[in-house]
Design an enzyme around this catalytic site. Sequence first.
Site, PDB file in Angstrom:
ATOM      1  N   THR A  12       0.712  -1.213   0.003  1.00  0.00           N
ATOM      2  CA  THR A  12       0.164   0.087  -0.206  1.00  0.00           C
ATOM      3  C   THR A  12       0.878   1.164  -0.066  1.00  0.00           C
ATOM      4  O   THR A  12       0.662   2.428  -0.622  1.00  0.00           O
ATOM      5  CB  THR A  12      -0.994  -0.023   1.164  1.00  0.00           C
ATOM      6  OG1 THR A  12      -1.796  -1.050   1.052  1.00  0.00           O
ATOM      7  CG2 THR A  12      -1.860   1.252   1.245  1.00  0.00           C
ATOM      8  N   SER A  55       1.875  -7.108  -0.521  1.00  0.00           N
ATOM      9  CA  SER A  55       2.415  -8.358   0.174  1.00  0.00           C
ATOM     10  C   SER A  55       1.803  -9.505   0.296  1.00  0.00           C
ATOM     11  O   SER A  55       2.580 -10.590   0.550  1.00  0.00           O
ATOM     12  CB  SER A  55       2.840  -7.628   1.722  1.00  0.00           C
ATOM     13  OG  SER A  55       1.733  -7.617   2.504  1.00  0.00           O
ATOM     14  N   THR A  87       1.817  -4.413   4.283  1.00  0.00           N
ATOM     15  CA  THR A  87       1.938  -4.774   5.580  1.00  0.00           C
ATOM     16  C   THR A  87       1.362  -6.129   6.158  1.00  0.00           C
ATOM     17  O   THR A  87       1.539  -6.635   7.048  1.00  0.00           O
ATOM     18  CB  THR A  87       0.975  -3.500   6.397  1.00  0.00           C
ATOM     19  OG1 THR A  87      -0.357  -3.619   5.859  1.00  0.00           O
ATOM     20  CG2 THR A  87       1.713  -2.174   6.517  1.00  0.00           C
ATOM     21  N   ASP A  88       0.440  -6.674   5.071  1.00  0.00           N
ATOM     22  CA  ASP A  88       0.041  -7.929   5.458  1.00  0.00           C
ATOM     23  C   ASP A  88       1.134  -9.156   5.768  1.00  0.00           C
ATOM     24  O   ASP A  88       0.658  -9.876   6.787  1.00  0.00           O
ATOM     25  CB  ASP A  88      -0.923  -8.289   4.129  1.00  0.00           C
ATOM     26  CG  ASP A  88      -2.284  -7.743   3.915  1.00  0.00           C
ATOM     27  OD1 ASP A  88      -2.501  -6.646   4.792  1.00  0.00           O
ATOM     28  OD2 ASP A  88      -2.612  -7.845   2.980  1.00  0.00           O
TER      29      ASP A  88
HETATM   30  N1  LIG Z   1      -1.342  -1.813   4.096  1.00  0.00           N
HETATM   31  C1  LIG Z   1      -1.052  -2.710   2.988  1.00  0.00           C
HETATM   32  O1  LIG Z   1       0.199  -2.816   2.635  1.00  0.00           O
HETATM   33  C2  LIG Z   1      -1.677  -3.950   2.740  1.00  0.00           C
HETATM   34  C3  LIG Z   1      -1.643  -4.698   1.546  1.00  0.00           C
HETATM   35  N2  LIG Z   1      -2.806  -5.428   1.234  1.00  0.00           N
HETATM   36  C4  LIG Z   1      -0.339  -5.228   1.357  1.00  0.00           C
HETATM   37  O2  LIG Z   1       0.147  -5.747   2.265  1.00  0.00           O
HETATM   38  O3  LIG Z   1       0.235  -5.219   0.294  1.00  0.00           O
END
Ligand SMILES: NC(=O)C[C@H](N)C(=O)O
Length: 324
Positions: A12, A55, A87-88
Amino acid sequence: MKKILVLHTGGTIAMAEDSETGAVSTKQSNPLLDVVNNFEQDIELIVEDFFYVPSPHITPGHMLALKKRIQEGVLEGIDGVVITHGTDTLEETAYFLDITVGHLLPIVVTGAMRSSNEIGSDGLYNFLTAIRVAANEESVDKGALVVMNDEIHTARYVTKTHTTNVATFRTPTFGPIGLVNKHIVSFYQQLITNHTIDVTSINGQIPIVTAYAGMGSDILDLLTTSKIDGLVIEALGAGNLPPQTLPAIDNLIANNIPVVLVSRCFNGVAEGVYGYEGGGAQLEKKGVLFCNGLNSQKARIKLLVALNANLSKQELDDFMIEKV
Ligand SMILES: NC(=O)C[C@H](N)C(=O)O
């Protein structure tokens, strides 16, 4: 002047929201790349668009490639590394780097909960604070770190706790190791150094299963007959399982498949407390490996590293249960 290697991997932090559909996805190019040129501190940045993926697409193969790039960077004389990441699965990549190369230099992983063009986007700020932490003298010898929302967490214990909140990264039980303030970076806790093991491959099937009331051995039997190399179980409470699962556990151990146990509780550590059937004390006697203080996704990464390091049975057991 500190030399920091920046490896962008996507997520993200590098995405934008479509103004018509509202869907968040990757753009033609990473928006963070433009920012770097305007960053005017006493730090030299070597920036690479290493991957450009969300991710959930990250695999242990990606983690291994990052590790190799960091090791090359050390030979090139870099002082620290910043990785931007979705973040995942951020905590898994951070932890993999922690146990394989975390002792070499500061490795700081960061991300964002809001995409680059959303109001209140946290990406740029997290990125800049991550650079400050990576360039800070005190960040040496802390293992890999996760910097988000002005907090510094150890890769070992941090976890994503909220689907959307910018304060999603927390360290249950122990709390953050440090804080990023307006002008200074401060560490408040000492990290006990852990063993690092370098690996050149990262293969293996290691599923994670969560225990629940009334769980039988059927699901574990299914896993045993399909070819797995190890199993991580999120057990109940302090580290207990329903008694019906025991024949399957015995079978796995008899077939030399490491069975690693963590707790499904958010806080605390799993240990062999209870002596009743399926209780932790009994599981420990059977050879179930209690992976102290890690969550299941990190215990899985640890076992994956252990299995790819050609350890003896005793070395693998010791590595998995080390008290850190
Ligand atoms: N906040 C994020 O980065 C979530 C996103 N779905 C990822 O992990 O790529």
